[in-house]
Design an enzyme around this catalytic site. Sequence first.
Site, PDB file in Angstrom:
ATOM      1  NE  ARG A 182      -3.802   0.336   2.207  1.00 48.17           N
ATOM      2  CZ  ARG A 182      -4.539   0.797   3.227  1.00 48.17           C
ATOM      3  NH1 ARG A 182      -4.574   0.128   4.372  1.00 48.17           N
ATOM      4  NH2 ARG A 182      -5.209   1.917   3.108  1.00 48.17           N
ATOM      5  CB  CYS A 240      -1.726   3.547   9.659  1.00 46.36           C
ATOM      6  SG  CYS A 240      -3.098   4.014  10.740  1.00 46.36           S
TER       7      CYS A 240
END
Length: 294
Positions: A182, A240
């Site tokens: 990611r 995050c």
Amino acid sequence: MNDVLVSAADVEALRHGDEAPVLLDVRWALGDPHGHEHYRAGHLPGAVFVDLESDLAAPASAAGGRHPLPDLGALQAAARRWGVRDGDDRPVTAVAYDNTGGLAAARAWWLLRWAGVPGVRLLDGGLAAWIAAGYPLATGETVLPAPGDVTLRPGQLPVLDADAAAGLARTGVLLDARAAERYRGEVEPIDPRAGHIPGARSAPTSENLNADGTFKPAATLRERFAALGAAGASPVGVYCGSGVTAAHELAALAIAGIDGALYAGSWSQWSADPSRPAATGDSATGTEPGAPAG
């Protein structure tokens, strides 16, 4: 026992003594809406259920991200419902746990410390460690004898907004706690755009843990973060996807003796703003240019 973690044996001893801590079951995982059902099926005796979506976060929005910090009044009402008290000087006042290596429970750990509650710990290894140690489980709902009366004092831990996170990526160390794929922008299953904040360094939260879901030793974590440039000389921030697992990274940093700040909006907030650039690919030094927003 240290300032972040307690073991299953620690908790078992504490809950039978005169200073039994509040036990918080934060059973949550992305894509699994059945945390409360898992709690009712088996939890630490005396533990209360904490709903991450409603207790530990405000409603999602493009402006705030998927898990903005909760309204203070709502968090205080929840903490009182859990039995957290004012003036509590016990060494361990509350223990948060989950069944995912602390990835969800760390949000409760960080929020309560941010709100001025002392003595909050994470159960190292979570529910799996408790079961492996042979300790009992309870089912159904825990009914506390009385609610708590805590008055929260927010701001006890540092937070970053998007501008501060962008600046820290240039002048300090900004860690991206998501999975490496990611970060690189190869996949993005949830948020509006793929990639990462330009200058951020990939530091997947999963690498904080041993195979059994316990945290790696402090010395190992110090080596890991030093290799990422986080050795205490420069300010450190963490983000995050939505500010949940970033709290786990902050717990690992704390075990290593390193202070860090939370970018609570994280990638879900950043990527929803088309004026914010997104970088892709690997970056060993955190200096790659940002790709144009798209």
